[in-house]
Write a protein that holds these residues in place. Structure first.
Motif, PDB file in Angstrom:
ATOM      1  N   UNK A   1     -58.270 -26.979 -19.958  1.00 52.56           N
ATOM      2  CA  UNK A   1     -57.358 -25.721 -20.547  1.00 52.56           C
ATOM      3  C   UNK A   1     -57.724 -25.540 -21.821  1.00 52.56           C
ATOM      4  N   UNK A   2     -57.827 -26.470 -22.968  1.00 50.48           N
ATOM      5  CA  UNK A   2     -58.265 -26.238 -24.244  1.00 50.48           C
ATOM      6  C   UNK A   2     -59.555 -25.749 -24.173  1.00 50.48           C
ATOM      7  N   UNK A   3     -60.472 -26.260 -23.527  1.00 52.08           N
ATOM      8  CA  UNK A   3     -61.918 -25.594 -23.743  1.00 52.08           C
ATOM      9  C   UNK A   3     -62.016 -24.281 -23.355  1.00 52.08           C
TER      10      UNK A   3
ATOM     11  N   UNK B   1     -61.106 -16.367 -14.895  1.00 53.05           N
ATOM     12  CA  UNK B   1     -60.792 -17.304 -13.631  1.00 53.05           C
ATOM     13  C   UNK B   1     -60.533 -18.435 -14.261  1.00 53.05           C
ATOM     14  N   UNK B   2     -61.318 -19.118 -15.103  1.00 55.01           N
ATOM     15  CA  UNK B   2     -61.347 -20.504 -15.673  1.00 55.01           C
ATOM     16  C   UNK B   2     -60.052 -20.674 -16.587  1.00 55.01           C
TER      17      UNK B   2
ATOM     18  N   UNK C   1     -52.730 -22.688 -15.392  1.00 54.33           N
ATOM     19  CA  UNK C   1     -51.789 -22.876 -13.978  1.00 54.33           C
ATOM     20  C   UNK C   1     -51.652 -24.218 -13.867  1.00 54.33           C
ATOM     21  N   UNK C   2     -52.936 -24.809 -13.760  1.00 49.43           N
ATOM     22  CA  UNK C   2     -52.812 -26.539 -13.348  1.00 49.43           C
ATOM     23  C   UNK C   2     -52.193 -27.400 -14.722  1.00 49.43           C
ATOM     24  N   UNK C   3     -52.365 -26.720 -15.880  1.00 51.23           N
ATOM     25  CA  UNK C   3     -51.494 -27.534 -16.811  1.00 51.23           C
ATOM     26  C   UNK C   3     -49.895 -27.280 -16.715  1.00 51.23           C
ATOM     27  N   UNK C   4     -49.632 -25.847 -16.346  1.00 51.57           N
ATOM     28  CA  UNK C   4     -48.036 -25.675 -16.044  1.00 51.57           C
ATOM     29  C   UNK C   4     -47.735 -26.779 -14.884  1.00 51.57           C
ATOM     30  N   UNK C   5     -48.639 -26.715 -13.503  1.00 50.65           N
ATOM     31  CA  UNK C   5     -47.994 -27.460 -12.576  1.00 50.65           C
ATOM     32  C   UNK C   5     -48.090 -29.005 -13.176  1.00 50.65           C
TER      33      UNK C   5
END
Length: 231
Positions: free
Chosen positions: A114-116, A127-128, A134-138
């Motif tokens: 996410x940072x990158x 998309x990335x 979204x994965x961070x929020x999950x």
């Protein structure tokens, strides 16, 4: 005396915090990852994956020096050395270990991506950005529900290496697209950890050396082909 080869990143701060929490004497050796110090032969000798942190403990388990790389392994080693921050009972120990693995396999890699893509990628790839935000929020949601259930720490009532491993990664919550209002239980946990004196000392280790990645040379070292050369 423990020699710590590190840089002020979340993985580095895990070990800094653990050493402060345990009260172990240590010396810090800065490994400037933007300048390519991680590829120097002396560092590769103790960290063959060319990643920080790594430690050398002059007083190893058998009285002889031991070196370790990988932050999770280092946390486990220091917990074993001191008998602290890893429950003695079998159930508690495995509960802490599963949340440590959750950090190593999920929180670190996914928030790193996410940072990158949100901050450092040379082109904005929608998309990335959407995928890793979204994965961070999950992942934040998983931890929020966990803390809501335990009312205290990730492994239960006891502060462990699992909390020490996760905390530094959440310090950059804003860069991960996170709104703390969505995760009230986790925010309370975060504030509780941040208030610990040893944590405050740990995150200050090498903090004056941290700077934004700006130059093309630094970006090449960190994200380009330099890191993929065989050594």
């Amino acid at each position: 005396m423990i020699d710590v080869h590190s840089w002020p990143t979340p993985n580095g701060h895990k070990v800094h915090i653990m050493l402060e929490e345990c009260g172990l004497p240590y010396r810090v050796h800065a490994v400037d990852i933007g300048a390519g110090d991680q590829f120097q032969p002396d560092f590769l000798a103790i960290s063959p994956n060319n990643r920080i942190p790594a430690i050398v403990d002059a007083d190893g388990p058998d009285g002889a020096p031991i070196s370790l790389f990988e932050s999770g392994a280092i946390l486990l080693y220091l917990a074993g050395k001191t008998g602290r921050f890893l429950p003695a009972d079998v159930r508690g120990r495995y509960r802490a270990l599963e949340w440590l693995m959750f950090q190593m396999g999920g929180v670190g890699p996914m928030l790193g991506q996410a940072h990158h893509f949100r901050l450092y990628a040379p082109e904005k790839i929608g998309y990335a950005i959407d995928r890793y935000t979204s994965e961070a929020k999950r992942l934040y949601g998983v931890m929020d529900r966990r803390i809501e259930r335990t009312g205290a720490y990730l492994a239960g009532d006891e502060y462990t290496i699992a909390d020490i491993a996760v905390f530094p990664w959440l310090r950059s919550w804003e860069n991960q697209g996170i709104d703390w209002a969505d995760y009230p239980s986790l925010k309370a946990w975060f504030d509780r950890i941040a208030a610990r004196p040893a944590v405050q000392r740990g995150v200050q280790v090498l903090a004056d050396r941290r700077k934004p990645v700006r130059s093309a040379a630094e970006k090449e070292v960190l994200f380009g082909q330099t890191q993929y050369r065989r050594r």
